[in-house]
Design a protein around this motif. Structure first.
Motif, PDB file in Angstrom:
ATOM      1  N   ALA A  48      33.744  35.933  29.679  1.00  0.00           N
ATOM      2  CA  ALA A  48      34.681  35.000  30.320  1.00  0.00           C
ATOM      3  C   ALA A  48      33.951  34.117  31.330  1.00  0.00           C
ATOM      4  CB  ALA A  48      35.806  35.775  31.008  1.00  0.00           C
ATOM      5  N   THR A  49      33.047  34.707  32.099  1.00  0.00           N
ATOM      6  CA  THR A  49      32.279  33.940  33.084  1.00  0.00           C
ATOM      7  C   THR A  49      31.425  32.891  32.393  1.00  0.00           C
ATOM      8  OG1 THR A  49      32.217  35.854  34.566  1.00  0.00           O
ATOM      9  CG2 THR A  49      30.601  34.108  34.965  1.00  0.00           C
ATOM     10  N   LYS A  50      30.762  33.286  31.333  1.00  0.00           N
ATOM     11  CA  LYS A  50      29.892  32.358  30.608  1.00  0.00           C
ATOM     12  C   LYS A  50      30.692  31.172  30.070  1.00  0.00           C
ATOM     13  CE  LYS A  50      25.915  32.460  27.556  1.00  0.00           C
ATOM     14  NZ  LYS A  50      25.024  33.258  26.736  1.00  0.00           N
ATOM     15  N   GLN A  51      31.853  31.451  29.502  1.00  0.00           N
ATOM     16  CA  GLN A  51      32.696  30.375  28.972  1.00  0.00           C
ATOM     17  C   GLN A  51      33.169  29.445  30.088  1.00  0.00           C
ATOM     18  OE1 GLN A  51      35.624  32.744  26.925  1.00  0.00           O
ATOM     19  NE2 GLN A  51      34.400  32.855  25.048  1.00  0.00           N
ATOM     20  N   LEU A  52      33.541  30.021  31.228  1.00  0.00           N
ATOM     21  CA  LEU A  52      33.985  29.200  32.354  1.00  0.00           C
ATOM     22  C   LEU A  52      32.847  28.334  32.903  1.00  0.00           C
ATOM     23  CD1 LEU A  52      36.270  31.753  34.227  1.00  0.00           C
ATOM     24  CD2 LEU A  52      36.999  29.561  33.246  1.00  0.00           C
ATOM     25  N   VAL A  53      31.668  28.906  33.016  1.00  0.00           N
ATOM     26  CA  VAL A  53      30.522  28.161  33.550  1.00  0.00           C
ATOM     27  C   VAL A  53      30.202  26.960  32.659  1.00  0.00           C
ATOM     28  CG1 VAL A  53      28.015  28.301  33.932  1.00  0.00           C
ATOM     29  CG2 VAL A  53      29.518  30.079  34.847  1.00  0.00           C
ATOM     30  N   SER A 101      31.463  25.983  41.498  1.00  0.00           N
ATOM     31  CA  SER A 101      32.123  26.134  42.807  1.00  0.00           C
ATOM     32  C   SER A 101      33.631  26.339  42.655  1.00  0.00           C
ATOM     33  CB  SER A 101      31.840  24.931  43.700  1.00  0.00           C
ATOM     34  OG  SER A 101      32.360  23.753  43.122  1.00  0.00           O
ATOM     35  N   ALA A 102      34.200  25.908  41.533  1.00  0.00           N
ATOM     36  CA  ALA A 102      35.638  26.078  41.296  1.00  0.00           C
ATOM     37  C   ALA A 102      35.971  27.416  40.634  1.00  0.00           C
ATOM     38  CB  ALA A 102      36.155  24.936  40.431  1.00  0.00           C
ATOM     39  N   ILE A 103      34.958  28.131  40.199  1.00  0.00           N
ATOM     40  CA  ILE A 103      35.179  29.420  39.541  1.00  0.00           C
ATOM     41  C   ILE A 103      35.286  30.506  40.598  1.00  0.00           C
ATOM     42  CG2 ILE A 103      34.181  31.141  37.974  1.00  0.00           C
ATOM     43  CD1 ILE A 103      32.748  28.794  36.549  1.00  0.00           C
ATOM     44  N   THR A 104      36.336  31.289  40.492  1.00  0.00           N
ATOM     45  CA  THR A 104      36.553  32.409  41.415  1.00  0.00           C
ATOM     46  C   THR A 104      36.667  33.696  40.610  1.00  0.00           C
ATOM     47  OG1 THR A 104      38.967  32.244  41.298  1.00  0.00           O
ATOM     48  CG2 THR A 104      37.853  30.900  42.998  1.00  0.00           C
ATOM     49  N   VAL A 105      36.646  34.796  41.322  1.00  0.00           N
ATOM     50  CA  VAL A 105      36.849  36.085  40.654  1.00  0.00           C
ATOM     51  C   VAL A 105      38.208  36.082  39.959  1.00  0.00           C
ATOM     52  CG1 VAL A 105      37.179  38.561  41.046  1.00  0.00           C
ATOM     53  CG2 VAL A 105      35.299  37.353  42.184  1.00  0.00           C
ATOM     54  N   THR A 106      39.195  35.501  40.587  1.00  0.00           N
ATOM     55  CA  THR A 106      40.533  35.439  39.999  1.00  0.00           C
ATOM     56  C   THR A 106      40.519  34.663  38.683  1.00  0.00           C
ATOM     57  OG1 THR A 106      41.532  35.582  42.197  1.00  0.00           O
ATOM     58  CG2 THR A 106      42.923  34.737  40.419  1.00  0.00           C
ATOM     59  N   THR A 107      39.847  33.501  38.658  1.00  0.00           N
ATOM     60  CA  THR A 107      39.821  32.717  37.415  1.00  0.00           C
ATOM     61  C   THR A 107      39.033  33.439  36.322  1.00  0.00           C
ATOM     62  OG1 THR A 107      37.916  31.397  38.166  1.00  0.00           O
ATOM     63  CG2 THR A 107      40.104  30.467  38.536  1.00  0.00           C
ATOM     64  N   ILE A 108      37.967  34.131  36.714  1.00  0.00           N
ATOM     65  CA  ILE A 108      37.188  34.893  35.727  1.00  0.00           C
ATOM     66  C   ILE A 108      38.057  35.981  35.112  1.00  0.00           C
ATOM     67  CG2 ILE A 108      35.279  36.543  35.446  1.00  0.00           C
ATOM     68  CD1 ILE A 108      33.798  34.917  37.667  1.00  0.00           C
ATOM     69  N   MET A 109      38.744  36.728  35.955  1.00  0.00           N
ATOM     70  CA  MET A 109      39.533  37.860  35.459  1.00  0.00           C
ATOM     71  C   MET A 109      40.755  37.399  34.676  1.00  0.00           C
ATOM     72  SD  MET A 109      37.539  40.181  36.143  1.00  0.00           S
ATOM     73  CE  MET A 109      38.405  41.720  35.856  1.00  0.00           C
ATOM     74  N   ARG A 151      42.699  42.795  35.193  1.00  0.00           N
ATOM     75  CA  ARG A 151      43.138  42.773  36.594  1.00  0.00           C
ATOM     76  C   ARG A 151      41.978  42.368  37.500  1.00  0.00           C
ATOM     77  NH1 ARG A 151      44.755  46.886  39.491  1.00  0.00           N
ATOM     78  NH2 ARG A 151      43.046  48.165  38.764  1.00  0.00           N
ATOM     79  N   ARG A 152      42.272  41.637  38.567  1.00  0.00           N
ATOM     80  CA  ARG A 152      41.253  41.149  39.486  1.00  0.00           C
ATOM     81  C   ARG A 152      40.419  42.287  40.057  1.00  0.00           C
ATOM     82  NH1 ARG A 152      39.881  39.856  44.666  1.00  0.00           N
ATOM     83  NH2 ARG A 152      39.110  37.758  45.039  1.00  0.00           N
ATOM     84  N   GLN A 153      41.043  43.363  40.472  1.00  0.00           N
ATOM     85  CA  GLN A 153      40.334  44.475  41.111  1.00  0.00           C
ATOM     86  C   GLN A 153      39.310  45.120  40.176  1.00  0.00           C
ATOM     87  OE1 GLN A 153      40.260  45.056  44.301  1.00  0.00           O
ATOM     88  NE2 GLN A 153      38.753  46.661  43.937  1.00  0.00           N
ATOM     89  N   THR A 154      39.535  45.050  38.886  1.00  0.00           N
ATOM     90  CA  THR A 154      38.605  45.627  37.917  1.00  0.00           C
ATOM     91  C   THR A 154      37.228  44.978  38.026  1.00  0.00           C
ATOM     92  OG1 THR A 154      40.457  46.086  36.432  1.00  0.00           O
ATOM     93  CG2 THR A 154      38.256  46.094  35.446  1.00  0.00           C
ATOM     94  N   PHE A 155      37.198  43.720  38.426  1.00  0.00           N
ATOM     95  CA  PHE A 155      35.930  42.992  38.572  1.00  0.00           C
ATOM     96  C   PHE A 155      34.970  43.774  39.463  1.00  0.00           C
ATOM     97  CE2 PHE A 155      33.075  40.102  40.755  1.00  0.00           C
ATOM     98  CZ  PHE A 155      32.634  39.264  39.750  1.00  0.00           C
ATOM     99  N   TYR A 156      35.470  44.274  40.582  1.00  0.00           N
ATOM    100  CA  TYR A 156      34.627  44.928  41.584  1.00  0.00           C
ATOM    101  C   TYR A 156      34.174  46.329  41.164  1.00  0.00           C
ATOM    102  CZ  TYR A 156      35.980  40.905  44.251  1.00  0.00           C
ATOM    103  OH  TYR A 156      36.171  39.602  44.646  1.00  0.00           O
ATOM    104  N   ASP A 157      34.695  46.825  40.079  1.00  0.00           N
ATOM    105  CA  ASP A 157      34.181  48.077  39.511  1.00  0.00           C
ATOM    106  C   ASP A 157      32.847  47.838  38.794  1.00  0.00           C
ATOM    107  OD1 ASP A 157      36.454  49.423  40.372  1.00  0.00           O
ATOM    108  OD2 ASP A 157      37.478  49.210  38.438  1.00  0.00           O
ATOM    109  N   HIS A 158      32.541  46.562  38.513  1.00  0.00           N
ATOM    110  CA  HIS A 158      31.362  46.232  37.708  1.00  0.00           C
ATOM    111  C   HIS A 158      30.381  45.267  38.386  1.00  0.00           C
ATOM    112  CE1 HIS A 158      33.193  48.259  34.302  1.00  0.00           C
ATOM    113  NE2 HIS A 158      34.317  47.671  34.663  1.00  0.00           N
TER     114      HIS A 158
END
Length: 193
Positions: free
Chosen positions: A10-15, A21-29, A35-42
């Motif tokens: 998802a990050t690669k596609q967004l980039v 600068s417009a990409i956030t953890v929320t937009t990635i997730m 879920r947003r919180q899952t991001f911080y598990d990794h």
């Protein structure tokens, strides 16, 4: 696909489609459907994802390559950047404290070190010390600048030619060092003439 890979994809596609600068953890997730919180598990942050992508896609592969085959590592790296040019155009333009270029530069420095060691072994010359470290850092900076310029160019050399030029550059630099170490009087004489 495991969760970490989903986040990276998802990050690669967004980039490739959005200013970093417009990409956030929320937009990635949201893009990954997690879920947003899952991001911080990794991952620690969005920069950490970029480093992981590089490490998994090229870093781990080339680190398994024998140091004596640094030319293979360099070739794989150039091919990888060529195949992922759109992504790395955006990634290499990111600057700041956690810029991915720093992680990539460390990998390039490993390639330079491997070339110094391999070519030194071939010539039976010990290459070490402060000057060797200076040369390694300077060559890594030169290679990174060239890779950034090449990846950013809309037209220009193909991957095979870029690889050939980079390989020749490294060999020329190392051969100059080897010549000076092995035949110092001949080297000094040549530089005066």
């Amino acid at each position: 696909m495991d969760t970490k890979t989903r986040i990276a994809t998802a990050t690669k596609q967004l980039v490739e489609s959005t200013d970093f600068s417009a990409i956030t953890v929320t937009t990635i997730m949201k893009s990954a459907g997690l879920r947003r919180q899952t991001f911080y598990d990794h991952f620690r942050d969005k920069y950490d994802v970029l480093a992981w992508i590089y490490q998994v896609e090229i870093g781990d592969k080339t680190q398994r390559t024998s140091f004596s085959s640094w030319t293979t590592t360099l070739s794989e790296m150039v091919s990888y950047f060529d195949a992922n040019r759109k992504f790395y155009r955006a990634v290499l333009a990111i600057d700041g404290q956690n810029a991915p270029v720093d992680y990539i530069r460390e990998h390039v420095m490993t390639i330079v070190c491997a070339s110094l060691l391999a070519l030194g072994r071939e010539e039976k010359v010990t290459i070490g010390g402060d000057y060797c470290q200076f040369m390694r850092e300077l060559m890594a900076d030169g290679l990174m600048n060239e890779l950034c310029r090449w990846v950013s160019a809309r037209t220009g050399r193909n991957a095979d030619t870029e690889y050939e030029f980079l390989q020749t550059y490294i060999e020329d630099q190392v051969n100059g060092l080897l010549l000076r170490r092995r035949r110092i009087s001949a080297y000094k004489h040549q530089s005066i003439a």
